[in-house]
Every structure is written in C-alpha cells, then in structure tokens.
Write an enzyme that holds these catalytic residues in place. Structure first.
Site, mmCIF file in Angstrom:
data_model
loop_
_atom_site.group_PDB
_atom_site.id
_atom_site.type_symbol
_atom_site.label_atom_id
_atom_site.label_comp_id
_atom_site.label_asym_id
_atom_site.label_seq_id
_atom_site.Cartn_x
_atom_site.Cartn_y
_atom_site.Cartn_z
ATOM 1 C CB SER A 38 -0.852 0.011 1.272
ATOM 2 O OG SER A 38 -1.442 1.277 1.470
ATOM 3 C CE1 TYR A 74 -4.288 -2.346 4.805
ATOM 4 C CE2 TYR A 74 -3.452 -0.120 4.485
ATOM 5 C CZ TYR A 74 -3.954 -1.296 3.959
ATOM 6 O OH TYR A 74 -4.115 -1.425 2.603
HETATM 7 C C1 BGC Z 1 -6.201 1.530 2.139
HETATM 8 C C2 BGC Z 1 -7.388 2.416 1.874
HETATM 9 C C3 BGC Z 1 -6.959 3.838 1.598
HETATM 10 C C4 BGC Z 1 -5.901 3.876 0.544
HETATM 11 C C5 BGC Z 1 -5.376 5.277 0.305
HETATM 12 C C6 BGC Z 1 -5.210 1.695 1.023
HETATM 13 O O1 BGC Z 1 -4.082 0.915 1.305
HETATM 14 O O2 BGC Z 1 -6.623 0.185 2.201
HETATM 15 O O3 BGC Z 1 -8.258 2.370 2.990
HETATM 16 O O4 BGC Z 1 -8.048 4.629 1.151
HETATM 17 O O5 BGC Z 1 -4.830 3.054 0.919
HETATM 18 O O6 BGC Z 1 -5.155 5.965 1.502
#
Ligand code: BGC
Length: 255
Positions: free
Chosen positions: A143, A156
C-alpha cells in the site's frame, strides 16, 4: 501471452484487486489458484468466469495467517497444476480506530493477515520454487501506507511497513534462486476495502484532494502492473516497490 504455462496463486482473490489480478493473469495464459476465506460463492464465480474464457482456475479456501493452511495452499496448488511460478500476496484487511482506542485483538488480526500471511505464503512458495529450480515471482500487494502514515490506521501502516522490509530482505536471500520479490503499493483503489469511504461523499472528496490525479484507481490498472512484474519482461527487477497511486505518495495530506 505473457504468462503462458505459468501457475499463479493469488491470495484473497474472491474480490477487489486480487480478483482483477487472477483474471488478468489468466488472460495472459497462467493457470490460477483463487485463494479465499469465507466467500466461497464469489471464488467459485471467479473460477467459472475464467473457465468460460478457456482458462484454468481452481478455488482453494485457506486462511493465510494460519501456518498449516498457508503451507497447504501451496501444496494443493502444486498437486493441482504441477508447479508454482507466481505468488501474489494480496489478502489484506484493515480496521480503523484512533490509536489510543485501538483494540488489541484487532491489532493482532491485522498483523496476522497483512504481515504474517505474506511471510508464511512466501516461505512455502519459495521452498517449492527452489525445489523446481526454475526461478519464480513473489509479488506483495502492499500500500502507499508502507511509507505514508494514515491516521486511525496504525496497525495496517505497521503491517505494510513491515511488508516493505520483508520484501527487501527476502529479495536478497532469494535472488540466487532467480526468484524475484517486489511490492506493488496501490493508493486509493475502488474496491470493497474502502466501502466506508465510497459511501460517504464528504470523506470521499477529502480523499480525492489528496490524490494529484484526483480519482480512484481501478483494480484492473493494478492487475496490469502485477502481470508485468510476473512476466519475463520484469526479470531484472527485484527488491523494489512499484507505486500505483495517482501521485498520492507525493502529497502530505492526512485522511
Ligand atoms: C487503504 C485504503 C486507503 C488507501 C489510500 C489503502 O491501502 O486500504 O483504505 O483509502 O490506501 O489511503
């Protein structure tokens, strides 16, 4: 066809980015295992769609955070298709709470699925790939938050940051076996993980302000990048994170 004759396992492939990757890899000739947890109908539907186009696919239920199930996912893949060439660690979850209120059991669950899962699946896949002696590809769907802080999302962000260093470290360890390891770091992609944001116009428009390109990404756009990294064209890339985020990582916003 870029992945002709290859066998790919995509974790969490019943919905979202994983689903798009399974379809895109199949369209390029790969046989695909759709790993899922708790969504058998969607996984079976994915298999049926792939088979309809003449592709080969199988759905396998496995919770990637469980060592026995992760190992069995790779074993069953090799039994079904004879080998494994590509692992896509896509399965992921998030729960949002202010840091001071974050429940400990949620922290444990997020770390288990988003970080321990990729460790277990990569280890099982790497063992099988080394035995085959024909290289391989491990791709983690990380991410932007492997690098960019996001308030109310501490576990996360910690898991994705951990995934960045897991990737970098095992990329070096596995390079002698011609197994490449890379991360794809998506920004805001229109998938079920963001259902809460998609349903709230105000929060959605705040989020769009943090993205220089001003829109959601599509799962299919991420899937094309995954196909490229899985293909022979990307043989010289390892230990890297490929951002696909509309420029979000270059912003300093905080949503
Ligand atoms: C997350 C989302 C978020 C996006 C941008 C992703 O990794 O799961 O919840 O909107 O990143 O911030």
């Amino acid at each position: 066809m870029k992945l002709q004759g290859k066998v790919a396992v995509v974790t969490g492939a019943a919905t979202g980015i994983g689903r798009a990757i399974a379809h895109a890899m199949s369209a390029e000739g790969a046989s695909v295992v759709i790993d899922y947890v708790g969504a058998p109908q969607l996984a079976t539907q994915g298999v049926a769609e792939i088979q309809k186009t003449g592709g080969k696919a199988q759905a396998i239920a496995a919770d990637v955070s469980d060592p026995t199930q992760a190992a069995s996912l790779i074993d069953q893949t090799v039994k079904a298709f004879g080998r494994i060439d590509i692992l896509v660690n896509n399965a992921g979850i998030e729960y949002k709470y202010p840091f001071v209120d974050f429940p400990f059991d949620k922290w444990q669950k997020i770390i288990a699925v988003d970080l321990t899962g990729p460790f277990l699946c990569a280890q099982a896949a790497a063992r099988a790939m080394i035995q085959q002696n024909s290289g391989g590809r491990i791709i983690n769907i990380s991410s932007v938050h492997e690098d960019l802080p996001m308030i109310t999302n501490a576990p996360y962000c910690a898991a994705k940051g951990g995934l960045r260093m897991l990737m970098r470290t095992i990329a070096v360890e596995l390079a002698p076996h011609k197994i490449t390891v890379n991360n794809i770091a998506p920004g805001a992609i229109f998938t079920p993980i963001d259902a809460d944001v998609e349903a709230n116009r105000t929060i959605e428009s705040q989020l769009m302000k943090e993205i220089p390109l001003g829109r959601w990404g599509k799962p299919e756009e991420v899937a094309k990048l995954a196909v490229y990294i899985a293909s022979d064209d990307a043989a010289y890339s390892t230990g890297s994170t490929f951002f696909i985020d509309g420029g979000m990582i270059r912003q300093a916003g905080s949503l």
